[in-house]
Every structure is written in C-alpha cells, then in structure tokens.
Design a protein around this motif. Structure first.
Motif, PDB file in Angstrom:
ATOM      1  N   GLY A 160      55.709  50.433  46.212  1.00 20.67           N
ATOM      2  CA  GLY A 160      54.514  49.993  45.868  1.00 20.67           C
ATOM      3  C   GLY A 160      53.821  49.105  45.158  1.00 20.67           C
ATOM      4  O   GLY A 160      52.910  49.058  44.175  1.00 20.67           O
ATOM      5  N   ARG A 161      54.730  47.944  45.322  1.00 22.86           N
ATOM      6  CA  ARG A 161      54.630  46.819  44.512  1.00 22.86           C
ATOM      7  C   ARG A 161      54.891  45.448  45.916  1.00 22.86           C
ATOM      8  O   ARG A 161      54.945  45.640  46.770  1.00 22.86           O
ATOM      9  CB  ARG A 161      55.989  46.375  43.695  1.00 22.86           C
ATOM     10  N   ASP A 162      54.025  44.422  44.791  1.00 22.81           N
ATOM     11  CA  ASP A 162      53.790  43.161  46.370  1.00 22.81           C
ATOM     12  C   ASP A 162      53.871  41.490  44.855  1.00 22.81           C
ATOM     13  O   ASP A 162      53.448  42.282  43.921  1.00 22.81           O
ATOM     14  CB  ASP A 162      52.406  43.537  47.295  1.00 22.81           C
ATOM     15  N   LEU A 163      53.210  41.062  45.777  1.00 20.08           N
ATOM     16  CA  LEU A 163      53.251  39.251  45.388  1.00 20.08           C
ATOM     17  C   LEU A 163      51.303  39.366  45.356  1.00 20.08           C
ATOM     18  O   LEU A 163      50.895  39.268  46.434  1.00 20.08           O
ATOM     19  CB  LEU A 163      53.744  38.209  45.746  1.00 20.08           C
ATOM     20  N   GLY A 164      51.052  38.925  44.198  1.00 22.26           N
ATOM     21  CA  GLY A 164      49.753  38.284  44.065  1.00 22.26           C
ATOM     22  C   GLY A 164      48.797  38.260  43.033  1.00 22.26           C
ATOM     23  O   GLY A 164      49.663  38.027  42.295  1.00 22.26           O
ATOM     24  N   LEU A 165      47.970  37.924  42.929  1.00 23.82           N
ATOM     25  CA  LEU A 165      47.058  37.682  41.778  1.00 23.82           C
ATOM     26  C   LEU A 165      45.695  38.926  41.346  1.00 23.82           C
ATOM     27  O   LEU A 165      45.883  39.819  42.535  1.00 23.82           O
ATOM     28  CB  LEU A 165      46.459  36.157  41.351  1.00 23.82           C
ATOM     29  N   LYS A 166      46.016  39.377  40.044  1.00 24.64           N
ATOM     30  CA  LYS A 166      45.066  40.419  39.939  1.00 24.64           C
ATOM     31  C   LYS A 166      43.838  39.936  38.866  1.00 24.64           C
ATOM     32  O   LYS A 166      44.451  39.348  37.586  1.00 24.64           O
ATOM     33  CB  LYS A 166      45.774  41.707  39.946  1.00 24.64           C
ATOM     34  N   ILE A 167      42.779  39.771  39.051  1.00 26.33           N
ATOM     35  CA  ILE A 167      42.108  40.480  37.670  1.00 26.33           C
ATOM     36  C   ILE A 167      41.640  41.926  36.484  1.00 26.33           C
ATOM     37  O   ILE A 167      41.551  42.381  38.115  1.00 26.33           O
ATOM     38  CB  ILE A 167      40.375  39.191  37.517  1.00 26.33           C
ATOM     39  N   TYR A 168      41.343  41.743  35.848  1.00 25.72           N
ATOM     40  CA  TYR A 168      41.639  43.739  35.341  1.00 25.72           C
ATOM     41  C   TYR A 168      40.857  43.429  33.662  1.00 25.72           C
ATOM     42  O   TYR A 168      41.379  42.515  33.244  1.00 25.72           O
ATOM     43  CB  TYR A 168      42.786  44.313  35.743  1.00 25.72           C
ATOM     44  N   GLY A 169      40.647  44.676  33.604  1.00 24.10           N
ATOM     45  CA  GLY A 169      40.124  44.872  31.876  1.00 24.10           C
ATOM     46  C   GLY A 169      39.128  46.202  31.938  1.00 24.10           C
ATOM     47  O   GLY A 169      38.688  46.528  32.940  1.00 24.10           O
ATOM     48  N   SER A 170      38.502  46.472  30.519  1.00 23.30           N
ATOM     49  CA  SER A 170      38.033  47.587  30.642  1.00 23.30           C
ATOM     50  C   SER A 170      36.699  47.547  30.001  1.00 23.30           C
ATOM     51  O   SER A 170      36.914  46.130  29.012  1.00 23.30           O
ATOM     52  CB  SER A 170      38.397  48.706  29.541  1.00 23.30           C
ATOM     53  N   LEU A 171      35.130  47.360  30.294  1.00 18.36           N
ATOM     54  CA  LEU A 171      34.366  47.256  29.799  1.00 18.36           C
ATOM     55  C   LEU A 171      33.534  48.609  29.468  1.00 18.36           C
ATOM     56  O   LEU A 171      34.119  49.926  29.070  1.00 18.36           O
ATOM     57  CB  LEU A 171      33.147  47.148  30.976  1.00 18.36           C
ATOM     58  N   PHE A 172      32.428  48.492  27.991  1.00 19.14           N
ATOM     59  CA  PHE A 172      31.586  49.101  27.388  1.00 19.14           C
ATOM     60  C   PHE A 172      32.880  50.945  26.636  1.00 19.14           C
ATOM     61  O   PHE A 172      32.937  52.102  27.474  1.00 19.14           O
ATOM     62  CB  PHE A 172      30.308  49.898  28.634  1.00 19.14           C
ATOM     63  N   ASN A 173      33.606  50.313  25.638  1.00 21.70           N
ATOM     64  CA  ASN A 173      34.335  50.898  24.720  1.00 21.70           C
ATOM     65  C   ASN A 173      34.535  51.603  26.084  1.00 21.70           C
ATOM     66  O   ASN A 173      35.194  52.867  25.320  1.00 21.70           O
ATOM     67  CB  ASN A 173      33.395  51.914  24.418  1.00 21.70           C
ATOM     68  N   ASN A 174      35.851  51.243  26.854  1.00 24.76           N
ATOM     69  CA  ASN A 174      36.656  51.499  27.539  1.00 24.76           C
ATOM     70  C   ASN A 174      36.349  52.777  28.058  1.00 24.76           C
ATOM     71  O   ASN A 174      36.849  53.819  28.585  1.00 24.76           O
ATOM     72  CB  ASN A 174      38.388  52.137  26.520  1.00 24.76           C
ATOM     73  N   THR A 175      34.890  52.630  28.774  1.00 23.63           N
ATOM     74  CA  THR A 175      34.359  54.138  29.355  1.00 23.63           C
ATOM     75  C   THR A 175      34.404  53.085  30.862  1.00 23.63           C
ATOM     76  O   THR A 175      34.277  54.260  32.153  1.00 23.63           O
ATOM     77  CB  THR A 175      33.279  54.548  29.117  1.00 23.63           C
ATOM     78  N   LEU A 176      34.730  52.602  30.925  1.00 22.84           N
ATOM     79  CA  LEU A 176      34.763  51.378  32.376  1.00 22.84           C
ATOM     80  C   LEU A 176      36.189  50.606  32.931  1.00 22.84           C
ATOM     81  O   LEU A 176      35.733  49.739  31.977  1.00 22.84           O
ATOM     82  CB  LEU A 176      33.064  51.540  32.925  1.00 22.84           C
ATOM     83  N   ALA A 177      36.698  50.755  33.471  1.00 20.63           N
ATOM     84  CA  ALA A 177      37.969  49.922  33.898  1.00 20.63           C
ATOM     85  C   ALA A 177      37.506  49.094  35.196  1.00 20.63           C
ATOM     86  O   ALA A 177      37.522  50.353  35.996  1.00 20.63           O
ATOM     87  CB  ALA A 177      39.288  50.469  33.633  1.00 20.63           C
ATOM     88  N   TYR A 178      38.268  48.305  35.983  1.00 16.84           N
ATOM     89  CA  TYR A 178      37.870  48.002  36.754  1.00 16.84           C
ATOM     90  C   TYR A 178      39.378  47.062  37.292  1.00 16.84           C
ATOM     91  O   TYR A 178      40.341  46.676  35.996  1.00 16.84           O
ATOM     92  CB  TYR A 178      37.006  46.940  37.266  1.00 16.84           C
ATOM     93  N   GLU A 179      39.628  46.899  38.439  1.00 12.98           N
ATOM     94  CA  GLU A 179      40.937  45.843  39.239  1.00 12.98           C
ATOM     95  C   GLU A 179      40.556  45.110  40.019  1.00 12.98           C
ATOM     96  O   GLU A 179      39.988  45.946  41.294  1.00 12.98           O
ATOM     97  CB  GLU A 179      42.658  47.290  38.944  1.00 12.98           C
ATOM     98  N   LEU A 180      40.846  43.723  40.697  1.00 14.71           N
ATOM     99  CA  LEU A 180      40.810  43.504  41.481  1.00 14.71           C
ATOM    100  C   LEU A 180      41.754  42.325  41.692  1.00 14.71           C
ATOM    101  O   LEU A 180      42.205  41.600  41.272  1.00 14.71           O
ATOM    102  CB  LEU A 180      39.301  42.675  41.471  1.00 14.71           C
ATOM    103  N   ALA A 181      42.781  42.566  42.696  1.00 11.86           N
ATOM    104  CA  ALA A 181      43.331  42.115  43.080  1.00 11.86           C
ATOM    105  C   ALA A 181      43.206  41.744  44.868  1.00 11.86           C
ATOM    106  O   ALA A 181      42.714  42.198  45.301  1.00 11.86           O
ATOM    107  CB  ALA A 181      45.287  42.538  42.845  1.00 11.86           C
TER     108      ALA A 181
END
Length: 360
Positions: A160-181
């Motif tokens: 389940g692993r790979d090489l690359g780049l990812k941006i991620y974070g949480s918004l609105f007091n941790n009610t919304l989280a996102y990841e884009l890789a």
C-alpha cells in the motif's frame, strides 16, 4: 540488498546529524558547550515498533495446511528537526524498507502540510490505517488489498505504499480533512515504469466526534509487472489504465486511548464500497466490519467482505470472519479468528488464525 543497506545507513546518519545540528543553529549564539546533546536527541527523536506473529490453519483447495508465521516486525524512527519539520524512516525486518519521508507544516495550525518521500497512499479508509489498530488478522478487505498492491499480480507486492508528494491538512476545527497526492504509481523501492503519474485525492468529513464520512479516488496508469487470470488482456510490460474510487463511513461510540486499553475501547462500525478499472476490466467490492467490547479487555470482532475482480466474468469471492481479541497491555493484544470463504473461481475453504501483537 547492499544498496538498500547502504541507503538505510546514510538515512539514519542524516537523521541523527540533522536532529543534532539544526537545533543548535536555531538556538544561536549558544556554543556547543551549552548544549546537552543527550537531552536534544531524547526529546527530538522517537523510536516506535511492533511485531505480529501467530499460527494459521486452512483447508484451501482440498489440502489442509498449517504454519506458524511472523507477519510484521516494524521499527521506525521519527526526528523532529524543528517545530514544523520532521523526518521518518521505517523498516520491516521481515520484509523491506517501507517508508522514508519528510513532512513540513506550512501553516501555524494543521491547515497545510507537505510530505515528500515514500509512504502509504491515501486511497480508501483502510489502507492508511496501522495494522496495530485494524481489526482483522488479515488486515484489509479483499478490495483494498488488491487495489493497494498487497495482492495484485499486475501491480506487484507494495504494501500500500508508493513514492511521491502529498499535501494534506484539516480545516474548520478539524471537521474537514483533505489529502492530494501525486505518486509514481509503481510501488515501493522502485522507479516508475512509465512517464505517467497517479493522482490520489481524499476528503473526510466529521459531522460529529463519533462519525466520519470519507471519499477517495485514484487516477493513473499502471505498468504491468505480472499477469492476472481475471485480466488476461494485460501482459507484462504493458501500460494500462488503473483507476479506483471509494466511499465509506465509520462510527465509534467514543475515542480509543492506548493507555486505557481496558476502559476506553469503543464500539466501532466501519463500512466501505470500492470500485476500479484495470485496462478494460472493471472490479468492485465492499466490506462491513464491527468491533464490540464484551468484557474487560475483550472485544468481539465480525466482518463480511465481498470482492468481484472482473464484473463481466463474475470473478467474485465472499468472506465472513468472526473472532475475539484480548488487549493485555496498551497496543498489545491476542487475536483468534475464523474465516469462511465462498468463491465462484476456486473451492470454498475455511481459515483459522491466531496472532499475538506487541507494540511500543
């Protein structure tokens, strides 16, 4: 193996050097005589690990087999270089180097972090989860196992692993989280087999503390390293369409605290539906898994899992699992599970597994 060993030595040396020297620079004009190096290392470098081993019996294909096994022996080190910058190196002594990446938190809070290196990809709910907390001894559902590269002849074995780049974070007091890789799409410890990169996106919403709703998708092109009987048109060396999607939800009656392994274990239900396409062949599957505390340190575990590897040929298999687990210390447990498998492309079979997990 020699190159991996050399790489591991260099990475560990850089990890220790970075953890020692960068704090000193940040605290200028202090001299080396003013720095307690042992204290700096102990506060900035953490070591964790776990091992999972046990016994399995099955009567697959009319033949009874039984064996003791050692599934995982992982050890990883994380260096906190600065308050925003960290580095991790993970090795499975039962397998290969698993992860090495650096994280840099761009914002003051958790709104945006950048990760570069080799790490678990974000697709599905189960793949990013640690086996230390996953309910099944066999870890992930059939669909996640195939899609993530734990059992996919076309893609190979990549945990389940790979090489690359990812941006991620949480918004609105941790009610919304996102990841884009953006990933190689070729798996761990190897270069990409083609010039195309895979895009993986995930969005998680927490309407309440107990409930999370998750969608994820992957768009890319694979480079076949093997052949699969359910997808005979793809040959070794072929570049092929490799897309996936998932929709899932998880509900917990409360939060789990490892230090309160007997008192704070929630009732938990997780379900997910997944689909994909490899070349022209479509596949789909889903699972429902639940954990119910029944006594001090003891949980009942149940799961139903379905996966169709070729929706036109109906190359499908269904599994049902029931078992018990006993948490005897923090993240340490004993597990016993029975699985019955029904399939239309091989004989039905039974599977009995026992496992001990030790983690720190």
């Amino acid at each position: 193996m020699t190159s991996l060993h050399t790489l591991r030595q260099h990475l560990l040396a850089l990890l220790a050097a970075g953890a020692c020297t960068l704090p000193a620079l940040a605290q200028a004009p202090a001299t080396t005589d003013d720095i307690d190096w042992l204290k700096e290392l102990s506060t900035r470098i953490t070591i964790n690990g776990y091992a999972q081993g046990g016994y399995a019996y099955s009567d697959q294909n009319g033949t009874a087999t039984s064996s003791f096994n050692l599934k995982r022996t992982l050890l990883w080190a994380r260096a906190r270089i600065t308050d925003r910058w960290s580095f991790l190196f993970m090795h499975d002594f039962n397998s290969v180097v698993q992860e090495f990446y650096t994280d840099y938190r761009v914002t003051r809070g958790n709104q945006l972090t950048i990760r570069v290196g080799q790490f678990k990809n974000s697709f599905s709910m189960e793949n990013p989860m640690t086996p230390v907390q996953l309910e099944l001894i066999d870890v992930c559902s059939q669909a996640v196992t195939c899609y993530a590269g734990c059992y996919d002849p076309l893609y190979g074995l990549h945990y389940g692993r790979d090489l690359g780049l990812k941006i991620y974070g949480s918004l609105f007091n941790n009610t919304l989280a996102y990841e884009l890789a953006i990933m190689n799409g070729q798996g761990i410890n190897r270069k990409d087999g083609n010039s195309d990169k895979d895009i993986i996106a995930k969005l998680e919403v927490r309407p309440t503390d107990e409930l999370r709703l998750v969608v994820s998708a992957q768009k890319g092109r694979g480079h076949a390293v093997g052949t699969a009987p359910w997808n005979p048109d793809i040959q070794v060396g072929d570049d092929y369409r490799r897309d996936r999607y998932s929709v899932g939800a998880e509900w917990k009656s409360g939060s789990y605290a490892p230090a309160k392994y007997k008192e704070a274990r929630p009732l938990k239900i997780r379900a997910e539906w997944l689909g994909g396409k490899d070349g022209s062949v479509g596949s789909m599957g889903g699972y429902l898994t639940t954990t119910v505390p029944i006594a001090s340190g003891i949980d009942a575990v149940a799961s139903v899992d379905y996966f169709d590897r070729n929706t036109e040929l109906k190359y499908h298999q269904t599994q049902a699992t029931a078992g018990l687990q006993y948490w005897f210390y923090r993240n340490c447990r004993l597990q016993l599970q029975y699985t019955r498998t029904w399939s239309n492309y091989q004989a039905d079979y039974n599977w009995l597994q026992g496992q001990v997990q030790v983690a720190f």
